[in-house]
Design a protein around this motif. Structure first.
Motif, PDB file in Angstrom:
ATOM      1  N   ALA A  59      66.977  30.309 -24.536  1.00  0.00           N
ATOM      2  CA  ALA A  59      67.300  28.950 -24.992  1.00  0.00           C
ATOM      3  C   ALA A  59      68.458  28.998 -25.996  1.00  0.00           C
ATOM      4  N   HIS A  60      68.235  29.604 -27.138  1.00  0.00           N
ATOM      5  CA  HIS A  60      69.308  29.712 -28.134  1.00  0.00           C
ATOM      6  C   HIS A  60      69.485  31.151 -28.583  1.00  0.00           C
ATOM      7  N   PRO A  84      61.392  36.614 -25.627  1.00  0.00           N
ATOM      8  CA  PRO A  84      62.765  36.123 -25.710  1.00  0.00           C
ATOM      9  C   PRO A  84      62.709  34.634 -26.040  1.00  0.00           C
ATOM     10  N   SER A  85      63.787  34.115 -26.594  1.00  0.00           N
ATOM     11  CA  SER A  85      63.854  32.692 -26.898  1.00  0.00           C
ATOM     12  C   SER A  85      63.669  31.903 -25.599  1.00  0.00           C
ATOM     13  N   SER A  86      62.795  30.914 -25.611  1.00  0.00           N
ATOM     14  CA  SER A  86      62.561  30.199 -24.352  1.00  0.00           C
ATOM     15  C   SER A  86      62.363  28.713 -24.609  1.00  0.00           C
ATOM     16  N   THR A  87      62.478  27.951 -23.529  1.00  0.00           N
ATOM     17  CA  THR A  87      62.255  26.506 -23.642  1.00  0.00           C
ATOM     18  C   THR A  87      61.618  25.984 -22.364  1.00  0.00           C
ATOM     19  N   ALA A  88      60.824  24.941 -22.508  1.00  0.00           N
ATOM     20  CA  ALA A  88      60.291  24.248 -21.333  1.00  0.00           C
ATOM     21  C   ALA A  88      60.555  22.758 -21.517  1.00  0.00           C
ATOM     22  N   ASP A  89      61.660  22.448 -22.191  1.00  0.00           N
ATOM     23  CA  ASP A  89      61.927  21.054 -22.550  1.00  0.00           C
ATOM     24  C   ASP A  89      62.464  20.209 -21.402  1.00  0.00           C
ATOM     25  N   ILE A  90      62.900  20.851 -20.304  1.00  0.00           N
ATOM     26  CA  ILE A  90      63.327  20.044 -19.158  1.00  0.00           C
ATOM     27  C   ILE A  90      62.279  20.216 -18.051  1.00  0.00           C
ATOM     28  N   GLU A  91      61.618  19.141 -17.742  1.00  0.00           N
ATOM     29  CA  GLU A  91      60.591  19.099 -16.690  1.00  0.00           C
ATOM     30  C   GLU A  91      59.541  20.189 -16.853  1.00  0.00           C
ATOM     31  N   ALA A  92      59.296  20.618 -18.079  1.00  0.00           N
ATOM     32  CA  ALA A  92      58.259  21.616 -18.402  1.00  0.00           C
ATOM     33  C   ALA A  92      58.451  22.938 -17.660  1.00  0.00           C
ATOM     34  N   GLN A  93      59.674  23.217 -17.247  1.00  0.00           N
ATOM     35  CA  GLN A  93      59.917  24.498 -16.565  1.00  0.00           C
ATOM     36  C   GLN A  93      60.418  25.534 -17.570  1.00  0.00           C
ATOM     37  N   ARG A 119      68.092  36.324 -24.587  1.00  0.00           N
ATOM     38  CA  ARG A 119      67.584  36.028 -23.245  1.00  0.00           C
ATOM     39  C   ARG A 119      66.526  37.042 -22.854  1.00  0.00           C
ATOM     40  N   VAL A 148      62.314  28.430 -19.197  1.00  0.00           N
ATOM     41  CA  VAL A 148      63.581  29.144 -19.020  1.00  0.00           C
ATOM     42  C   VAL A 148      63.789  30.048 -20.236  1.00  0.00           C
TER      43      VAL A 148
END
Ligand code: SF4
Lengths: 239, 472
Positions: free
Chosen positions: A204-205, A190-199, A208, A201
């Motif tokens: 992302a866009h 799934p689309s994911s991000t770790a751009d905030i505090e490397a966590q 899910r 989620v």
């Protein structure tokens, strides 16, 4: 302007290059051989693929027959949306599914903003990366892969490839033909991000959730093995 | 982007004084090497892959004239318009022209360090366009009016509280909870979704360009780059010449190195290859596609002794493993590319004078070269830049004088040994009781920040001699 820049840049690049002829360049390239691929986490390619899909935050259903596929799709949508609607690409494999048996009402075509679930038919799967592969085209609108909340993918295990090199071999006819596919998508999660505090989620866009429904000669025990391998890696001391 | 590297030392001192930010950088410096190492171990023979890709990258650069011409031919046949930009400003004006030809109002951008380098956003804004960064990290710093602190995670210097404050201030959405990181991601998702759907132009970068087929490769986790590449009616790919590789399998070999080195993942969620505009039978995809190839000094680097730097795949591993980057933070470097790769690239893409501090911001610990998936000898390149600086008389006269004096003494082993033995023995006597010095003449650069340990008495050469005599 651009054409002058082109000449200037080309001249500088030519000056800094070795000036070999095409045959010598191609021969040298052949000599490099094939890149090493990642080790598969299991000897059985299908189990290895499943392990990697799960590692990529995906989920899996095993559905050997077409009727199992529609049931799996129906249950999935009902579980998440209490609904029986979804959008599916025009792929003939999907059109030929016995949708009524699963109580599913697909709409074939392009996803509209706000529609939560899309179903795509993957042309291949790659065990090395746990990716499902799509070529853009009439049957497979790109936005169906990118805009839904839940992206469901049907993949025939006959179409599983061990590594990325085998994928390029399969792609050869399509990409050397007169009109190359506009896009080739390797989707592995799934689309994911770790751009905030490397966590990490998910959602992302794009989707899910990314759910792969494996069909053809595939058994539930293979999924059980994949789950066992993953849980024993997580708890190496456990039984 | 405006160069601020002249202020490296001042900015680094300020960054160190911000304790919360420094603690966040320390946490990242502990975490990122561990995940990378795990991914490398899981791969199998990572070193063989690294060497294979190095050979391919070298070969591509050695024959760039051939591969560039091939790429241009294939990309054009695929229906793209290929543009060449000699300089940053030329790239910006090419992109603005395209936008204006289409009467565009809104641009959705995927993450692209190349357009950070050229300052494209400001240029387009001055041209009347609304430009939205869609990578979450880039979006955060765009909202905050900042620049990226890291080439992979541009907003990793921000805490979740800071992002929360920022979103509450910038998004007019009324009362709402934004407690968790997933709430923040969710909010950015819903705000950005509309932009994707409304944008006239999509702009993305490329992780590789494939000469044989004219495809470009895009590697992301968020899928934002793919939304930019598929939804708007015009797509512009902004990239540089050095991204060219011969074949598709070479691009995926690079991708194997890249994902593990960058985020420690075995695989990114989206690896996409784009060849051109929408085909007749297709329902979606851009109607027109452009590829802008930027040089901006790269062909000069190709002809120089720093050619290996063009093998960089922008993974950020050297940043994550660099003690100076961790201590000083990405913004101190004062330009687009921080850390070891930035300390080499920034002087090469700008001027050696204005960036004099960067090649010196190195402890020569060698960790960057150890982990660099492209096997670039970063410490050697930094040393070569320092050497060049000294030859071109760049840096403070006092510093250069000191170096010259050191070189003069070091070139005379007898004198060097005599002096070091004397000085060490004096310091040993003076410092024996306390074990260290708070202050030393001529060494305030060291003692202002930390104590200088008192020498143990004998120099290396003395001990070496004594042991050799013992053995005999
Ligand atoms: S220099 Fe090496 S480690 Fe640093 S970003 Fe480039 S490829 Fe990665």
């Amino acid at each position: 302007m651009s054409s002058e820049s082109r000449s200037r840049i080309m001249a500088r690049v030519r000056h800094a290059s070795l000036g070999q002829n095409a045959a010598a360049i191609e021969a040298q390239l052949d000599d490099f051989g094939v890149a090493p691929a990642a080790e598969l986490p299991h000897d059985d390619t299908c189990v290895a693929f499943m392990i990697n899909v799960l590692r990529n935050q995906g989920s899996i259903d095993v559905a050997p027959q077409r009727v199992d596929v529609v049931k799996a799709v129906g249950q999935y949508i009902y579980r998440h949306y209490r609904s029986h609607r979804l959008v599916a690409g025009n792929d003939p494999h999907l059109a030929a599914m016995p949708w009524r048996d699963g109580g599913v009402l697909p709409r074939f075509g392009e996803i509209e903003p706000g529609e939560p679930v899309a179903l795509s038919y993957a042309q291949w799967g790659v065990a090395e990366t746990g990716a499902t592969i799509f070529l853009s085209g009439r049957n497979n609108p790109a936005r169906n892969n990118l805009l839904p909340e839940h992206h469901l993918v049907v993949l025939d295990v006959n179409q599983l490839l061990p590594d990325l090199e085998s994928l390029w071999q399969q792609l050869e006819p399509a990409i050397t033909g007169a009109e190359r596919p506009r896009a080739l998508f390797c989707i592995a999660g799934p689309s994911s991000t770790a751009d905030i505090e490397a966590q990490l989620v998910c959602g992302a866009h794009g989707p899910r959730a990314w759910h792969v429904i494996l069909t053809g000669e595939v058994r539930q025990e293979q999924l059980d093995t994949a789950l066992d391998v993953l849980s024993s890696k997580k708890n190496p001391g456990g039984s | 982007m405006e160069l601020q590297s002249q202020h490296f030392t001042r900015k680094a001192v300020a960054a160190l004084a911000d304790e919360a930010a420094a603690a966040q950088r320390d946490a990242m410096a502990l975490f990122t090497p561990v995940v990378r190492e795990a991914a490398v171990q899981q791969f199998g023979d990572f070193e063989a892959l690294r060497q294979h890709v190095k050979r391919i990258r070298r070969h591509s650069l050695d024959n760039l004239d051939y591969y560039l011409a091939r790429f241009e031919l294939e990309a054009t046949n695929n229906g793209n318009q290929v543009h060449y930009a000699d300089s940053a400003s030329e790239l910006n004006s090419i992109v603005l022209d395209i936008c204006q030809q289409h009467d565009a109002r809104k641009v959705a951008k995927g993450k692209s360090m190349v357009t950070e380098e050229t300052g494209l956003n400001d240029y387009l804004k001055r041209g009347g366009l609304e430009v939205i960064e869609t990578d979450l990290g880039e979006y955060i710093i765009q909202q905050a009016g900042e620049t990226p602190s890291h080439i992979v995670g541009p907003a990793l210097h921000k805490s979740k509280e800071q992002v929360r404050e920022l979103f509450l201030e910038k998004h007019a959405l009324g009362e709402r909870e934004l407690e968790s990181i997933s709430d923040l991601v969710g909010e950015a998702r819903s705000v950005l979704r509309d932009h994707f759907l409304q944008a006239d132009i999509g702009i993305i970068g490329a992780n590789a360009l494939i000469a044989e087929t004219g495809y470009s490769m895009l590697v992301t986790n968020e899928g934002n780059g793919d939304l930019c590449a598929n939804l708007p009616r015009v797509l512009i790919i902004c990239t540089t010449l050095d991204r060219i590789l011969p074949r598709g399998e070479d691009a995926t070999a690079v991708q194997r190195l890249l994902v593990r080195s960058a985020t420690g993942q075995p695989q990114t969620c989206y690896t996409s290859f784009y060849s051109g505009p929408r085909r007749e039978t297709e329902l979606d995809g851009p109607l027109e596609t452009h590829i802008v190839l930027l040089d901006n000094q790269r062909s000069d680097i190709l002809a120089s002794d720093y050619r290996e730097m063009l093998q960089c795949i922008r993974c950020g591993a050297c940043l994550n493993h660099c003690p100076i980057f961790t201590a000083s933070g990405g913004h101190s470097y004062g330009w687009v590319y921080p850390g070891p790769m930035g300390s080499v690239l920034t002087p090469l893409l700008n001027s050696l004078e204005d960036t004099a501090a960067l090649p010196n911001a190195c402890t020569s610990c060698g960790r960057c070269a150890e982990v660099c998936p492209a096997d670039i000898p970063l410490p050697d390149l930094l040393r070569d830049l320092r050497h060049q600086q000294s030859q071109e008389n760049i840096g403070s006269p006092r510093w250069r004088m000191g170096l010259r004096l050191h070189a003069w003494v070091a070139a005379r082993p007898g004198l060097y040994q005599f002096l070091t033995t004397r000085v060490m023995s004096i310091l040993n006597k003076l410092g024996r009781r306390k074990g260290s010095f708070h202050k030393l003449p001529f060494a305030s650069g060291w003692t202002d920040q930390r104590d200088f340990p008192s020498p143990q008495g004998e120099s290396f050469m003395q001990q070496y001699k004594a042991r050799r005599d013992d053995r005999e």
